[in-house]
Scaffold this active site. Structure first.
Site, PDB file in Angstrom:
ATOM      1  N   GLY A 155       1.026  11.364   4.768  1.00 16.90           N
ATOM      2  CA  GLY A 155      -0.166  11.756   5.542  1.00 16.90           C
ATOM      3  C   GLY A 155      -1.455  11.263   4.907  1.00 16.90           C
ATOM      4  N   LEU A 156      -1.384  10.089   4.286  1.00 14.60           N
ATOM      5  CA  LEU A 156      -2.572   9.432   3.704  1.00 14.60           C
ATOM      6  C   LEU A 156      -3.319  10.315   2.692  1.00 14.60           C
ATOM      7  CD1 LEU A 156      -4.215   7.374   6.612  1.00 14.60           C
ATOM      8  CD2 LEU A 156      -2.486   6.669   4.974  1.00 14.60           C
ATOM      9  N   LYS A 161      -3.346   2.196  -2.375  1.00 20.19           N
ATOM     10  CA  LYS A 161      -3.028   3.266  -1.420  1.00 20.19           C
ATOM     11  C   LYS A 161      -4.184   3.346  -0.422  1.00 20.19           C
ATOM     12  CE  LYS A 161      -1.395   7.151   0.265  1.00 20.19           C
ATOM     13  NZ  LYS A 161      -0.220   7.054   1.155  1.00 20.19           N
ATOM     14  N   SER A 210       0.825  -1.209   0.000  1.00 19.04           N
ATOM     15  CA  SER A 210       0.000   0.000   0.000  1.00 19.04           C
ATOM     16  C   SER A 210       0.863   1.265   0.000  1.00 19.04           C
ATOM     17  CB  SER A 210      -0.893  -0.003   1.246  1.00 19.04           C
ATOM     18  OG  SER A 210      -1.684   1.157   1.271  1.00 19.04           O
ATOM     19  N   GLY A 220       8.949  -4.963   4.277  1.00 23.10           N
ATOM     20  CA  GLY A 220       9.907  -4.084   4.944  1.00 23.10           C
ATOM     21  C   GLY A 220      11.269  -4.305   4.323  1.00 23.10           C
ATOM     22  N   CYS A 236      -0.854   3.714  10.448  1.00 24.91           N
ATOM     23  CA  CYS A 236      -0.178   4.815   9.735  1.00 24.91           C
ATOM     24  C   CYS A 236       0.465   5.768  10.742  1.00 24.91           C
ATOM     25  CB  CYS A 236      -1.134   5.595   8.852  1.00 24.91           C
ATOM     26  SG  CYS A 236      -0.270   6.932   7.990  1.00 24.91           S
ATOM     27  N   ASN A 242       4.498  -1.933   8.854  1.00 26.98           N
ATOM     28  CA  ASN A 242       4.383  -0.582   8.323  1.00 26.98           C
ATOM     29  C   ASN A 242       5.722   0.118   8.624  1.00 26.98           C
ATOM     30  OD1 ASN A 242       3.320   1.897   7.346  1.00 26.98           O
ATOM     31  ND2 ASN A 242       1.278   1.304   8.062  1.00 26.98           N
TER      32      ASN A 242
HETATM   33  C1  LIG Z   1       5.773   6.641   0.054  1.00 26.25           C
HETATM   34  C2  LIG Z   1       5.125   5.608   0.907  1.00 26.25           C
HETATM   35  C3  LIG Z   1       3.754   5.666   1.146  1.00 26.25           C
HETATM   36  C4  LIG Z   1       3.130   4.704   1.934  1.00 26.25           C
HETATM   37  N1  LIG Z   1       1.780   4.759   2.127  1.00 26.25           N
HETATM   38  C5  LIG Z   1       1.144   3.774   2.815  1.00 26.25           C
HETATM   39  C6  LIG Z   1      -0.265   3.756   2.935  1.00 26.25           C
HETATM   40  O1  LIG Z   1      -0.992   4.583   2.392  1.00 26.25           O
HETATM   41  N2  LIG Z   1      -0.820   2.748   3.666  1.00 26.25           N
HETATM   42  C7  LIG Z   1      -0.076   1.753   4.258  1.00 26.25           C
HETATM   43  O2  LIG Z   1      -0.646   0.860   4.895  1.00 26.25           O
HETATM   44  N3  LIG Z   1       1.279   1.754   4.146  1.00 26.25           N
HETATM   45  C8  LIG Z   1       1.900   2.726   3.450  1.00 26.25           C
HETATM   46  N4  LIG Z   1       3.258   2.698   3.305  1.00 26.25           N
HETATM   47  C9  LIG Z   1       4.023   1.633   3.976  1.00 26.25           C
HETATM   48  C10 LIG Z   1       4.342   0.468   3.028  1.00 26.25           C
HETATM   49  O3  LIG Z   1       3.161  -0.138   2.536  1.00 26.25           O
HETATM   50  C11 LIG Z   1       5.218  -0.590   3.733  1.00 26.25           C
HETATM   51  O4  LIG Z   1       4.502  -1.125   4.822  1.00 26.25           O
HETATM   52  C12 LIG Z   1       6.525  -0.034   4.263  1.00 26.25           C
HETATM   53  O5  LIG Z   1       7.027   0.979   3.420  1.00 26.25           O
HETATM   54  C13 LIG Z   1       7.601  -1.111   4.446  1.00 26.25           C
HETATM   55  O6  LIG Z   1       7.889  -1.751   3.220  1.00 26.25           O
HETATM   56  P1  LIG Z   1       9.103  -1.279   2.247  1.00 26.25           P
HETATM   57  O7  LIG Z   1      10.333  -1.130   3.089  1.00 26.25           O
HETATM   58  O8  LIG Z   1       9.200  -2.362   1.211  1.00 26.25           O
HETATM   59  O9  LIG Z   1       8.683   0.025   1.645  1.00 26.25           O
HETATM   60  C14 LIG Z   1       3.899   3.661   2.515  1.00 26.25           C
HETATM   61  C15 LIG Z   1       5.288   3.604   2.269  1.00 26.25           C
HETATM   62  C16 LIG Z   1       5.893   4.546   1.478  1.00 26.25           C
HETATM   63  C17 LIG Z   1       7.374   4.444   1.229  1.00 26.25           C
END
Ligand SMILES: Cc1cc2nc3c(=O)[nH]c(=O)nc-3n(C[C@H](O)[C@H](O)[C@H](O)COP(=O)(O)O)c2cc1C
Length: 304
Positions: free
Chosen positions: A72-73, A45, A21, A244, A131, A193
């Site tokens: 910030g969603l 998202k 997401s 992650g 979040c 997250n």
């Molecule tokens: C730019 C950005 C926006 C994100 N927005 C959301 C979101 O809207 N909802 C959510 O559950 N996680 C959000 N995440 C978290 C990711 O889904 C994920 O849990 C987290 O980044 C760890 O994985 P990664 O290291 O592969 O990015 C966001 C991450 C990033 C980098």
């Protein structure tokens, strides 16, 4: 032929690779880079009931082996999402998992879930109770087992769709939170997250992102995420979606060995938009090379 199929609740995936997401937009942005049909599932998202502008810029910055974000969603709200984004997403093919979050309290989660439940084509709901980038919310729902139980229970009552609850790493005992979600009836948990973090520009002495702190993601957080997946896997029976810092096949496989049934790719999409497809091929090759017939044999196969 190796078998990559997995099951999460009622959701059957042809392979265990999802996109996380917030790191894949509404998928449209990626259609020119890859055949999106090949993905195991797409997580949208996070959507809130009403539109959100998100936090002021700058909202992202690079950090050693990762990045900070405080989006910030930002999202168009549920109504616009259903009208303008969902039809295109559904045309792609893989199951669509809609991530939802409340801006107020547990009631809004329930209201969102009730509305999403009515849309037959949506495969599953992911509850974003974690979040870190909403102002004025020092304690997240996902930091308190009782609050977590309450939200998941409330949502479970109004939907029969596969329910995934996304956990925060910003806690002392993540397995306790995972157990609360399982007791409340979630079909799976996803973790982690982002980790709340800060980065300062030493020339200006100002935080590098406008909302001062943000969420750390990318390879820097991978060992924390793997440890948490391993811990949670020992305490619950439902499937785990691990994420992650997954950047390539070895890092994806690491999560599966630790106990994840499926994995999700986030930050890596910004560096290589094709990475998820490469990981699907890579996992297949890994299984062949190690004489493993089914991905299910690899899940939680850690040798301690
Ligand atoms: C730019 C950005 C926006 C994100 N927005 C959301 C979101 O809207 N909802 C959510 O559950 N996680 C959000 N995440 C978290 C990711 O889904 C994920 O849990 C987290 O980044 C760890 O994985 P990664 O290291 O592969 O990015 C966001 C991450 C990033 C980098």
């Amino acid at each position: 032929m190796v078998d990559l199929r997995i099951k999460i609740g009622e959701l059957k995936l042809k392979n265990p690779v999802m996109v996380a997401s917030g790191a894949f937009g509404y998928a449209e942005e990626f259609k020119d880079f890859m055949n999106l049909k090949e993905l195991g599932a797409i997580v949208t998202k996070t959507i809130t009931l009403k539109p959100r502008q998100g936090n002021p810029a700058p909202r992202t910055c690079e950090t050693p082996a990762g990045m900070l974000n405080s989006i910030g969603l930002e999202n168009p709200g549920l109504e616009v999402f259903i009208r303008e984004k969902l039809p295109l997403l559904l045309k792609i093919g893989p199951p669509i998992i809609v991530s939802i979050a409340s801006e107020s309290g547990p009631e809004e989660f329930v209201e969102l879930a009730r509305k999403v439940d009515k849309i037959k084509e949506i495969a599953a709901i992911e509850l974003n109770i974690s979040c870190p980038n909403i102002r004025g919310k020092p304690l997240l729902i996902s930091q308190d087992p009782k609050a977590t139980y309450g939200v998941v229970r409330g949502v479970r009552r109004v939907t029969s769709k596969t329910l995934i609850t996304k956990l925060s790493p910003n806690v002392t005992f993540i397995a306790d939170i995972a157990k609360a979600t399982e007791a409340a009836g979630t079909d799976a948990v996803s973790l982690i997250n982002t980790i709340t973090a800060m980065s300062i520009d030493v020339k200006t002495r100002k935080p590098k992102i406008a909302s001062l702190t943000g969420g750390l993601s990318g390879p820097a957080i991978r060992p924390v995420a793997v440890r948490m997946v391993w811990e949670v896997n020992q305490k619950i029976k439902i499937p785990i979606i691990g994420m992650g810092g997954i950047m390539d096949t070895p890092s994806a496989v690491e999560f599966i060995i630790a106990g994840a049934t499926a994995i999700s790719v986030g930050t890596a999409n910004f560096i290589n938009p094709r990475v998820s497809i490469e990981i699907i091929k890579g996992i297949k090759k890994y299984l062949q090379e190690n004489n493993i017939n089914s991905i299910n044999e690899l899940i939680g196969s850690i040798r301690c």
